[in-house]
Design an enzyme around this catalytic site. Structure first.
Site, PDB file in Angstrom:
ATOM      1  N   HIS A  87       1.621  90.861   9.161  1.00 18.66           N
ATOM      2  CA  HIS A  87       0.413  90.190   8.489  1.00 18.66           C
ATOM      3  C   HIS A  87       1.467  88.846   7.598  1.00 18.66           C
ATOM      4  O   HIS A  87       0.969  88.640   6.374  1.00 18.66           O
ATOM      5  CB  HIS A  87      -0.490  91.120   7.801  1.00 18.66           C
ATOM      6  N   HIS A 139      -0.993  92.513  -2.013  1.00 20.95           N
ATOM      7  CA  HIS A 139       0.302  91.761  -2.523  1.00 20.95           C
ATOM      8  C   HIS A 139       0.117  91.345  -3.959  1.00 20.95           C
ATOM      9  O   HIS A 139       0.336  90.093  -4.124  1.00 20.95           O
ATOM     10  CB  HIS A 139       0.953  90.854  -1.690  1.00 20.95           C
TER      11      HIS A 139
END
Length: 436
Positions: free
Chosen positions: A153, A200
């Site tokens: 990703h 993240h």
């Protein structure tokens, strides 16, 4: 195949479970808003206007207008949240509890002084309990897992897509590897994707570091990761299925954090873009499942693999004929920090893909140290792939998997890109062993 919810049979009792939480989400958030002096004053000044500013159902508003706590709880309210509403109105907790039993505050206080309400006469009727356990009818249909998608990703992939760079020589080999995947996905669009990814530092910062997060909300906006949100659609969730999964997984001793509101970042949107392309709306619902692989300790591969097995049981116990894909994302080998930044290990990555197909149980036993040493510090993201792999039916011998596509490429920015599609072929309609 249905989940055990016999707690609903206890007389005079409303258990606040995931279903109730979804039903009463805005009602309980309204109550939380009363934790400031300004909001309490605004509510007391014009109750109806304040309530109308919230997306409450009329039944919820009426329950509050009538000061009917039992009705409010039927509508999804939780007593700890409703206590903030009661405090705003000047009610004591004994006054609130008494109102739910048909007593005045004085009568309720006297009962408590006398030792409280006896459990005698307030247990489940044995005939009712016996009936609940006698020959339960299996549902005519249930949800099934049709396949698993595994993919990196990389955020730079999203940037290349968003800025029209897919045909540039650097990026063309990456996107070519997903052309077959987009065709397969168009032909196999599921009702729901259970998408395993890691946030993240977008939705979760150092103030909160949950290990497993199940998205139980109705929708999720796109996070601004410092460059502005990606120009892709927001996510439509499936609160009903998510509530069911929460019940099943937590009962199977997986400690989940349930989140109704969060922004989702490239960890989730890049895989969707790679598999569906440029769309105005994602063609199916998505249940986000975040795994902490940023701050140690992170969950082991074995724990993730077992969670996947429990996930299949949970999905197959859902009594609606949904098709579900489970996606595992992240990796492959990459290190983003320190003197080893830029580390790539082709041999280890491809061995990982080999074992993911043929020996997932053995692969689940690989220790964290090997991931970090061989695949780089951020290569630990690959443990998330084991959740998706554990959800397939060949793991316990009740079906087979078929490899539909495999792809590997170096590099995409700082990362090795890995991709795999496995179709799930259960041999029977029976649910996984160990169903409730």
């Amino acid at each position: 195949m249905s989940l055990d919810k016999t707690y609903k049979l206890v007389p005079g009792t409303t258990i606040f479970d995931a279903e109730q939480s979804a039903k009463g989400y805005h009602l309980n958030q309204f109550c939380m808003s009363l934790m400031t002096t300004e909001n309490r004053a605004a509510y007391l000044a014009d109750e109806r206007a304040y309530l109308d500013a919230w997306p409450l159902r009329e039944e919820q508003k009426q329950a509050l207008h009538d000061r009917d706590l039992n009705a409010a709880m039927r509508e999804g309210g939780n007593i700890y949240f409703l206590a903030k509403w009661g405090a705003t109105l000047g009610f004591s907790f004994q006054q609130m509890a008494g109102s739910m039993t048909g007593m005045t505050e004085e009568e309720y206080r006297a009962m408590m002084v006398g030792g409280g309400r006896s459990v005698e006469g307030n247990r489940i009727d044995h005939a009712v309990l016996d009936a609940a356990y006698t020959n339960p009818e299996p549902p005519a249909e249930h949800a099934t897992i049709t396949g698993a998608v595994f993919t990196s990703h990389v955020p730079a992939i999203g940037a290349a897509l968003d800025h029209g760079k897919t045909e540039e020589p650097y990026w063309q080999p990456v996107f070519e590897g997903y052309e077959h995947s987009k065709t397969w996905e168009r032909e196999n669009v599921p009702d729901v994707i259970f998408l395993v990814y890691n946030d993240h530092a977008s939705a979760f910062d150092q103030s909160m570091i949950p290990t497993f997060v199940l998205g139980t909300g109705a929708s999720y906006p796109i996070a601004d990761e410092g460059y502005g949100p990606r120009p892709v659609p927001g996510i439509e969730g499936d609160p009903d299925l998510a509530a069911h999964l929460a019940h099943s997984l937590i009962r199977d001793d997986f400690d989940l954090t349930l989140v109704n509101e969060m922004a989702i970042d490239h960890g989730l949107t890049v895989p969707l873009s790679l598999m569906f392309g440029d769309v105005e709306k994602w063609p199916c619902k998505v249940i986000p499942f975040h795994v902490n692989v940023v701050q140690y300790p992170v969950p082991s591969g074995a724990r993730c693999f077992k969670l996947g097995q429990a996930l299949r049981k949970a999905i197959e116990s859902y009594d609606r004929p949904l098709t579900v894909q489970v996606w595992g994302t992240g990796g492959m080998s990459h290190q983003l920090q320190g003197p080893r930044a830029g580390l790539i290990n082709r041999e280890w990555d491809n061995a990982f893909l080999d074992r993911l197909i043929a020996d997932p149980a053995g692969l689940a036993e690989v220790p964290h140290l090997e991931y970090v040493e061989e695949a780089g510090s951020e290569g630990i993201e690959l443990v998330m792939w084991l959740i998706a792999r554990g959800a397939l039916s060949d793991v316990d011998g009740t079906g087979d998997v078929e490899v539909k596509h495999r792809f590997y490429h170096v590099p995409a920015s700082n990362t090795a890109v890995g991709h795999l599609i496995l179709e799930n072929h259960p041999r029977a309609e029976a649910p996984a062993e160990g169903e409730n």
